[in-house]
Structures are given as C-alpha cells and as structure tokens.
Scaffold this active site. Sequence first.
Site, PDB file in Angstrom:
ATOM      1  N   ASP A 118      59.073  52.133   0.024  1.00  0.00           N
ATOM      2  CA  ASP A 118      60.394  52.344  -0.572  1.00  0.00           C
ATOM      3  C   ASP A 118      61.409  52.802   0.470  1.00  0.00           C
ATOM      4  O   ASP A 118      61.251  53.857   1.089  1.00  0.00           O
ATOM      5  CB  ASP A 118      60.301  53.382  -1.694  1.00  0.00           C
ATOM      6  CG  ASP A 118      59.440  52.899  -2.848  1.00  0.00           C
ATOM      7  OD1 ASP A 118      59.787  51.863  -3.432  1.00  0.00           O
ATOM      8  OD2 ASP A 118      58.416  53.547  -3.147  1.00  0.00           O
ATOM      9  N   ASP A 120      55.898  52.532   5.653  1.00  0.00           N
ATOM     10  CA  ASP A 120      56.279  53.064   4.348  1.00  0.00           C
ATOM     11  C   ASP A 120      56.839  51.899   3.537  1.00  0.00           C
ATOM     12  O   ASP A 120      57.192  50.847   4.101  1.00  0.00           O
ATOM     13  CB  ASP A 120      57.329  54.166   4.542  1.00  0.00           C
ATOM     14  CG  ASP A 120      57.896  54.661   3.236  1.00  0.00           C
ATOM     15  OD1 ASP A 120      57.104  55.064   2.365  1.00  0.00           O
ATOM     16  OD2 ASP A 120      59.132  54.629   3.075  1.00  0.00           O
ATOM     17  N   ASP A 132      61.152  55.777   6.647  1.00  0.00           N
ATOM     18  CA  ASP A 132      62.585  56.086   6.580  1.00  0.00           C
ATOM     19  C   ASP A 132      62.865  57.490   6.061  1.00  0.00           C
ATOM     20  O   ASP A 132      64.026  57.839   5.833  1.00  0.00           O
ATOM     21  CB  ASP A 132      63.307  55.073   5.675  1.00  0.00           C
ATOM     22  CG  ASP A 132      63.006  55.289   4.197  1.00  0.00           C
ATOM     23  OD1 ASP A 132      63.956  55.313   3.391  1.00  0.00           O
ATOM     24  OD2 ASP A 132      61.824  55.462   3.853  1.00  0.00           O
TER      25      ASP A 132
END
Length: 209
Positions: free
Chosen positions: A10, A8, A164
Amino acid sequence: MSKCLLFDNDGTLVDSEHLSSIGLAIAFENYGIKLDADELVIRFRGWKLASILSLLEEENNIKLKSNFVAAYRDIVTKLFTRELKPVEGVVDALEALDGEKAVVSSGPLQKIKHSLDICGLSKYFGNNLFSSYEVGMWKPDPGIYLHAAKSMGYHPENCSVIDDRPVGVKAGIEAGMKTFFFNRFNEESNTIGVVSFQAMRELPKLIGN
C-alpha cells in the site's frame, strides 16, 4: 545488486492509501461520525488497523460493532475494484529490476492479492506474498521482513527493502537490509543508511548502485 527485493504494498506498489481512508470514512458515517479521508491518511499511514480503530473509538466515545471490520473491508474491496491504480512508474521499475521480488505488507493476504490483480502486478511476485496477519508481526517489527527473506532462502544482507512509510523503513533497517524510502510525500528522514527517493523511475538505478 540485491538478489531479493522486498516491496511494501500500500502506497509503494499500489496507490491505495487514500481509497482505504475513504472507505474508513464511509464506514464511520454509519455511526454518525464524519472523518476526513485526507487527514486519516496523514495520521495513520502504516498503522495496524486494530490500533487505528481503537484510537478512533476512544476519540469519538463509541464502541464499534463486531462486524465493523468485515463491513469496512467490503467497502474497500469495492472501491479498489472500481478505482485502484498502480503507483506511477512502478510497472516500468519492476520491469527494469532484476532479482527475485516479494510483497511484504501489513495488510491481509486477500487484500494484497486483490490489489495486485487489479493493478496487473501479480506476475512480478508469484507466490512471494507475505502478510502481517499470516505471521503475527507488524512493522516496525523487523520480523516480517526477516521472515520473508528466510522463506525465500536469502540472507538479510542480500535483500533490499522498498517501503513508503517510516515504520517500514525502520523495520528494514533493523532487519539488516539495504532500505529504500519511497518518500513520495517528502517527509523529513534522517535515518542513517536509508536511501530516500521520490519517484519510482529512480529506483532501478539506485538499486543497481
């Protein structure tokens, strides 16, 4: 060790979520509405932008102008250029990790490229950049991770997901990939099969097991 590592962007590679929320708060100031950036991060981590804006419109009883998204993106681009940093420890982790790497993000492709360039991370991924806006699939739909794996020539069982956000973790698990939850905010996670960790320096050893 997994042959293909799907990251991922961001909050996982670049520390962008708070800056993006500051940008949203600034954009809403033009409508006389005060939003708290910290609260926005907590509420909307991993959400599709269109869904965020729809809910905020409803909550504040307003209709955003047609140029809102473009204006918001411009604000965020300027914030990123001035202040964006890589997540602590991520450069060392990327240097230590073998295997082909890709970025799989819900953000627009241009935003992905811009953030990686600013943070000096582009060299680790090359052209392996996959955006939900390009394929029409948003996490927790596993399709975005499956698409990335297929495009790179890997079976799901040979891929690892590093994300996250709970929606990204769910997508990784449902894609049949080994999934690592970068649990930087120490959120409760009981998902079976997920490896949870809190510091990027831990990742190479975890993936190597």
